[in-house]
Design an enzyme around this catalytic site. Sequence first.
Site, mmCIF file in Angstrom:
data_model
loop_
_atom_site.group_PDB
_atom_site.id
_atom_site.type_symbol
_atom_site.label_atom_id
_atom_site.label_comp_id
_atom_site.label_asym_id
_atom_site.label_seq_id
_atom_site.Cartn_x
_atom_site.Cartn_y
_atom_site.Cartn_z
ATOM 1 N N ASP A 16 0.861 -1.182 0.000
ATOM 2 C CA ASP A 16 0.000 0.000 0.000
ATOM 3 C C ASP A 16 0.900 1.235 0.000
ATOM 4 O OD1 ASP A 16 -2.399 1.385 0.177
ATOM 5 O OD2 ASP A 16 -2.555 1.185 2.358
ATOM 6 N N GLU A 89 -6.570 4.870 -8.708
ATOM 7 C CA GLU A 89 -7.820 5.479 -8.233
ATOM 8 C C GLU A 89 -8.331 6.577 -9.165
ATOM 9 O OE1 GLU A 89 -7.778 5.440 -4.082
ATOM 10 O OE2 GLU A 89 -9.463 6.815 -3.832
ATOM 11 N N THR A 149 -13.335 1.206 -2.817
ATOM 12 C CA THR A 149 -12.572 1.636 -1.648
ATOM 13 C C THR A 149 -13.416 2.538 -0.738
ATOM 14 O OG1 THR A 149 -10.443 2.569 -0.996
ATOM 15 C CG2 THR A 149 -11.556 3.654 -2.841
#
Length: 316
Positions: A16, A89, A149
């Site tokens: 991450d 994203e 998410t």
Amino acid sequence: MNALDELKRHTRVVADTGSFELMRRFQPIDATTNPSLILKAVESSQYRPLVRQVLQQSRGESLDVQLLRLVVRFGLEILAIIPGRVSTEVDAAQSFNTEATIAQADDILQLYSRHGISPSRVLIKIAATWEGIRAAEVLERRGIACNLTLLFSMPQAMACADAGVTLISPFVGRITDWHKARGVSWDRVEDDPGVQSVRAIYSCFAERGYGTEVMGASFRSVEQVLALAGCDLLTVSPELLEGLMNQELQQPLTPALPSRDLNTLTKTPSEAPCFDEPSFRLQVNEDAMACEKLAEGIRVFKRDGDRLRALFGELA
Ligand code: E4P
């Protein structure tokens, strides 16, 4: 035996971070980024040459396009290191706009394809709002895999599974933060509301045979990570990956959750979804933590996207 190696026996470990240099050390299969992580990487002098290069290549294009080019460039660097998938994203400013989310997902995949990257190596990361879930439903029907998410509650998780979403990222640490900020405390990691939330979602999916992959995210401690061993995937920051690597275990890790074989998971959109729009909004609204953390998460990711645009302005 160290805790990271042990964890990898039960769970697919994901890095991450936007800092692809750190990835070589931990050899994850997949990786996740978000606007805050990209901003953090871009603010370090190490990545300045890369930012300047992206700016040079996209001179004259809108700030939005430059931002997409930057996040995809990070994704490309990451894909050169990992064997699996990277999550990229969509701009958080589109979190309440289904059509714009779909259009941006297409733009992202087109940028990847110009560099020879097939859609199978990319997860389009979208906030788990009603509009985001609807966008993911359309994309998934077209064979584009999504990672939903900012997921803090069971209704969000169920709506994603019903929509045939490939993967969800239920958050741990931000739920923990919310409860701690209200003076709630606990001694055992099993009683941590963030850990409990992901365990409940995972158990529900396993029991119902949902093929949507569950990837625990947003960790604050090594203990939280280990308390979710067995979950399909866990995305962990470099700091905590280091902590796991440095933790010696006296005996093999017993997973808290029964592992599922990722290769056998096939997500199927439900013919009788649990929620329509009003009932989804009402259910999420019942959960103050989920409402506040979802709203705050979108606000912060949007703010960090805006900061990246401002930075481009300064460097141009
Ligand atoms: C990953 O997908 C998430 O964006 C990340 O884990 C969030 O972590 P944070 O709560 O530490 O920001």
